[in-house]
Design a protein around this motif. Structure first.
Motif, PDB file in Angstrom:
ATOM      1  N   LEU A 146      52.172   4.354  25.923  1.00 36.50           N
ATOM      2  CA  LEU A 146      52.511   5.481  25.067  1.00 36.50           C
ATOM      3  C   LEU A 146      52.542   6.766  25.889  1.00 36.50           C
ATOM      4  O   LEU A 146      51.782   6.907  26.840  1.00 36.50           O
ATOM      5  N   ASP A 196      46.024   7.523  18.346  1.00 37.02           N
ATOM      6  CA  ASP A 196      46.903   6.525  18.951  1.00 37.02           C
ATOM      7  C   ASP A 196      47.678   5.753  17.881  1.00 37.02           C
ATOM      8  O   ASP A 196      48.816   5.339  18.116  1.00 37.02           O
ATOM      9  N   GLN A 197      47.076   5.552  16.716  1.00 34.95           N
ATOM     10  CA  GLN A 197      47.751   4.812  15.649  1.00 34.95           C
ATOM     11  C   GLN A 197      49.031   5.518  15.216  1.00 34.95           C
ATOM     12  O   GLN A 197      50.021   4.865  14.902  1.00 34.95           O
ATOM     13  N   TYR A 247      51.825   4.916  17.707  1.00 36.79           N
ATOM     14  CA  TYR A 247      52.461   3.602  17.635  1.00 36.79           C
ATOM     15  C   TYR A 247      53.740   3.643  16.800  1.00 36.79           C
ATOM     16  O   TYR A 247      54.578   2.744  16.897  1.00 36.79           O
TER      17      TYR A 247
END
Length: 161
Positions: free
Chosen positions: A49, A119-120, A123
């Motif tokens: 990412l 971070d979710q 995604y």
């Protein structure tokens, strides 16, 4: 999108300082887009990412770009077209309302990603970047129509003078 930008730069580059700046800011936005999307030549071998800072930087450029359009460039295009009469003004009035949804989409993207530390959320970035690319491509096409109307009217005016 970069090829279309190059065409726009060739067509209108050098005709107006504000337009040159606007097209340069479009270029910066597209380069940052390619970087966080991992598109060539910025392919990410690790498939990780992008950093939160890089996403934030892109969001800042995105908001600056759409704001510059609405609060600087479009006003100047409208003012210039008023000098060329009703047909020019009518053409502009047909295009401008179609740009508003692209602004809203860019601002929604910014709201979701500019301050995230989750971070979710990142995604979802690939999907959202893909949708944003489609939206911005539409916006660039509409903006180019504005520039074309203005350019053609200036050209007509110069030939008559």
């Amino acid at each position: 999108m970069l090829r279309e930008l190059e065409k726009a730069e060739q067509k209108w580059g050098g005709s107006n300082k504000l337009i040159d700046q606007w097209l340069e800011n479009r270029r910066k936005l597209l380069v940052h887009y390619c970087q966080i999307a991992g598109l060539p030549p910025y392919t990410n071998a690790e498939k990780s990412l992008p950093s939160f800072e890089h996403v934030k930087s892109f969001c800042d450029l995105l908001v600056d770009y759409v704001s510059e359009g609405h609060f600087e460039v479009y006003d100047q295009v409208i003012n210039a077209c008023e000098k060329f009469g009703a047909p020019c003004k009518a053409a502009i009035q047909q295009v401008l309302p179609k740009i508003t949804p692209t602004t809203n989409a860019a601002l929604d993207f910014n709201d979701k990603y500019a301050e995230t530390q989750d971070d979710q959320v990142l995604y979802q970035l690939d999907k959202d970047l893909s949708e944003l690319a489609h939206t911005m491509e539409t916006r660039f096409e509409l903006e180019d129509k504005l520039l074309e109307v203005l350019h053609s009217k200036y050209s007509e005016h110069a030939q008559q003078a």
